[in-house]
Design a protein around this motif. Structure first.
Motif, PDB file in Angstrom:
ATOM      1  N   MET A  60       0.901  -1.083  -0.117  1.00  0.00           N
ATOM      2  CA  MET A  60      -0.061  -0.048  -0.114  1.00  0.00           C
ATOM      3  C   MET A  60       0.857   1.255  -0.295  1.00  0.00           C
ATOM      4  N   LEU A  61       0.613   2.185  -0.856  1.00  0.00           N
ATOM      5  CA  LEU A  61       1.271   3.423  -1.046  1.00  0.00           C
ATOM      6  C   LEU A  61       0.980   4.417   0.199  1.00  0.00           C
ATOM      7  N   SER A  62       2.091   5.153   0.673  1.00  0.00           N
ATOM      8  CA  SER A  62       1.647   5.953   1.667  1.00  0.00           C
ATOM      9  C   SER A  62       1.108   7.418   1.133  1.00  0.00           C
ATOM     10  N   GLU A  63       0.496   8.156   1.780  1.00  0.00           N
ATOM     11  CA  GLU A  63      -0.113   9.408   1.430  1.00  0.00           C
ATOM     12  C   GLU A  63       1.076  10.286   0.556  1.00  0.00           C
ATOM     13  N   ARG A  64       2.338  10.459   1.541  1.00  0.00           N
ATOM     14  CA  ARG A  64       3.080  11.219   0.690  1.00  0.00           C
ATOM     15  C   ARG A  64       3.734  10.549  -0.675  1.00  0.00           C
ATOM     16  N   GLU A  65       3.830   9.361  -0.558  1.00  0.00           N
ATOM     17  CA  GLU A  65       4.167   8.656  -1.904  1.00  0.00           C
ATOM     18  C   GLU A  65       2.872   8.820  -3.100  1.00  0.00           C
ATOM     19  N   LYS A  66       1.824   8.933  -2.782  1.00  0.00           N
ATOM     20  CA  LYS A  66       0.773   9.163  -3.692  1.00  0.00           C
ATOM     21  C   LYS A  66       0.812  10.551  -4.104  1.00  0.00           C
ATOM     22  N   GLN A  67       1.258  11.630  -3.307  1.00  0.00           N
ATOM     23  CA  GLN A  67       1.188  12.850  -3.554  1.00  0.00           C
ATOM     24  C   GLN A  67       2.553  13.286  -4.503  1.00  0.00           C
ATOM     25  N   PHE A  68       3.591  12.544  -4.162  1.00  0.00           N
ATOM     26  CA  PHE A  68       4.711  12.450  -5.043  1.00  0.00           C
ATOM     27  C   PHE A  68       4.323  11.907  -6.718  1.00  0.00           C
ATOM     28  N   MET A  69       3.815  11.013  -6.502  1.00  0.00           N
ATOM     29  CA  MET A  69       3.360  10.592  -7.831  1.00  0.00           C
ATOM     30  C   MET A  69       2.355  11.648  -8.623  1.00  0.00           C
ATOM     31  N   GLN A  70       1.785  12.272  -8.108  1.00  0.00           N
ATOM     32  CA  GLN A  70       0.555  13.344  -8.437  1.00  0.00           C
ATOM     33  C   GLN A  70       1.443  14.134  -8.943  1.00  0.00           C
ATOM     34  N   TYR A  71       2.326  14.788  -8.227  1.00  0.00           N
ATOM     35  CA  TYR A  71       3.131  16.069  -8.345  1.00  0.00           C
ATOM     36  C   TYR A  71       3.923  15.554  -9.705  1.00  0.00           C
TER      37      TYR A  71
END
Length: 111
Positions: A1-12
């Motif tokens: 499961m990806l963390s919230e920080r990793e998801k934010q990085f991917m979107q950025y």
């Protein structure tokens, strides 16, 4: 499961990866690091007059100030672009690793 920080990085990174890959952007963003490498060259040369006069005389006989200015400019540009290009590569690698992990987790979730 990806963390919230990793998801934010991917979107950025999906939104900004092309902009950050342009050499003009890399040059502008990397100039402080380029100056960090090139300004000590000037400091050493100009303070060399104080601590080693013979080397200063030899430098004045061989090199013109224009060559020195061009050399410092080239060092600044090279280091700034190289530094930001390396950062871009590292972010791209992190993005691809997270994307692969996300796809693997999606496959495992389906199975």
């Amino acid at each position: 499961m990806l963390s919230e920080r990793e998801k934010q990085f991917m979107q950025y990174w999906e939104a900004n990866r092309d902009r950050e890959n342009r050499w003009q952007q890399q040059l502008l963003a990397g100039i402080p690091m380029g100056l960090l490498f090139s300004l000590p060259v000037l400091a050493i040369i100009f303070t060399g007059k104080l601590w080693y006069q013979r080397a200063d005389m030899a430098m004045n006989a061989m090199a013109s100030p224009y060559v020195l200015i061009v050399a410092v400019f080239v060092i600044t540009v090279f280091v700034s672009i190289f530094y930001k290009r390396h950062q871009w590569d590292m972010k791209e690698q992190q993005y691809r690793q997270l994307k692969a992990r996300e796809e693997l987790e999606a496959k495992e979730g389906d199975a």
